[in-house]
Design an enzyme around this catalytic site. Structure first.
Site, PDB file in Angstrom:
ATOM      1  N   ALA A 125       0.831  -1.207   0.000  1.00 12.55           N
ATOM      2  CA  ALA A 125       0.000   0.000   0.000  1.00 12.55           C
ATOM      3  C   ALA A 125       0.865   1.255   0.000  1.00 12.55           C
ATOM      4  CB  ALA A 125      -0.918  -0.001   1.215  1.00 12.55           C
ATOM      5  N   GLU A 151       1.287 -10.018  -1.071  1.00  8.98           N
ATOM      6  CA  GLU A 151      -0.059 -10.563  -1.236  1.00  8.98           C
ATOM      7  C   GLU A 151      -0.480 -10.582  -2.702  1.00  8.98           C
ATOM      8  OE1 GLU A 151      -2.365  -9.673   2.844  1.00  8.98           O
ATOM      9  OE2 GLU A 151      -1.510  -7.890   1.903  1.00  8.98           O
ATOM     10  N   GLU A 187       3.409  -6.314   8.272  1.00  9.22           N
ATOM     11  CA  GLU A 187       2.344  -5.490   8.851  1.00  9.22           C
ATOM     12  C   GLU A 187       2.384  -5.426  10.370  1.00  9.22           C
ATOM     13  OE1 GLU A 187       0.773  -6.291   4.727  1.00  9.22           O
ATOM     14  OE2 GLU A 187       2.010  -7.333   6.211  1.00  9.22           O
ATOM     15  N   GLY A 212       1.424  -5.744   1.005  1.00  7.18           N
ATOM     16  CA  GLY A 212       0.485  -5.956  -0.087  1.00  7.18           C
ATOM     17  C   GLY A 212       1.145  -6.427  -1.361  1.00  7.18           C
TER      18      GLY A 212
END
Length: 258
Positions: A66, A112, A132, A109
């Protein structure tokens, strides 16, 4: 303004998609999310696209996850889409195989996104991780359940709880990565893997992949029924007849994708 996501159709049924924010380490902002959603839409609707290769621009990162600058400015909700979730991608239903060509670190992310692909080719300097917890956050874009499916449970839980990185050599050793190559060979190797997939009947590949993606989500009885449905789907195609015919005639099959 430079497009945040580039889509390029290549020869032999392959499309190359590039997250194009090298100056921001390919972090996901609203433009990336919308661009990725458009890329999925385009490849899904294109009958000539059989395999997609996804990479990041530049030499540092596949994606840093992000864009915290966008989040700090109140743009966090724009980092995902209704159809695809984070980056317009991680929860999106897709029928085509996607190969992540990881050209640097894939963190948070970014990891991911790579995990949401079907195969991973990476450079030797690549690294993967879900950091995170180091920031008081939760990896909410699929990493917490996809990483334990891709790695031995103990290793996955260690990475999740410590937030530490997994280097590319260990990622290859434990099966997270399919191919590990020098940087200069990354895209060529990913395209070589895509070409190997494209040698096969595209509908057969998609139906086989559809079942394999659900292998951990259903009972054997449910998967048998799903497999039967796919078998009937494939049996109704022109390629179903072409495969045996080409074998008998001792020639390469000429797949038409229908």
């Amino acid at each position: 303004m430079t497009d945040a996501v580039l889509t390029k159709k290549l020869a032999d049924h392959v499309t190359l998609v590039t997250i194009n924010r090298a100056d921001a380490r390919n972090a996901v902002n609203g433009d990336v999310a919308q661009g990725m959603e458009r890329a999925v839409d385009a490849t899904e609707s294109d009958p000539d696209c059989w395999v997609v290769v996804l990479t990041g621009a530049g030499d540092i990162a596949f994606s840093a996850g992000a864009d915290l600058k966008a989040v700090s400015q109140g743009g966090g909700s724009a980092l995902g889409t209704a159809k695809g979730g984070f980056a317009g991608f991680v929860h999106r239903q897709r029928t085509k195989p996607w190969i992540a060509a990881v050209n640097g670190f894939a963190l948070a992310g970014g990891c991911e996104i790579a995990l949401a692909c079907d195969l991973i080719v990476a450079i030797e300097e690549a690294a993967f991780g879900l950091p995170e917890v180091k920031r008081g956050l939760v990896a909410g874009a699929g990493g917490l359940y996809r990483l334990p499916r891709a790695l031995p449970k103990a290793l996955a839980l260690e990475l999740i709880m410590t937030g530490d990185r997994l280097d590319a050599k260990r990622a290859l050793h434990y099966g997270l990565v399919n191919r590990l190559v020098p940087r200069a060979q990354l895209i060529d190797e990913a395209l070589k893997l895509a070409a190997a997939i494209c040698e096969n009947a595209p509908i057969s590949v998609r139906e086989s992949l559809r079942i394999a993606r659900q292998a951990l989500d259903h009972t054997d009885a449910e998967l048998r029924e799903l497999s039967a449905v796919s078998s009937r789907t494939v049996a109704a195609t022109e390629d179903y007849k072409e495969g045996p015919r080409a074998f008998i005639e001792k020639r390469p099959p000429r797949w038409v994708g229908r």
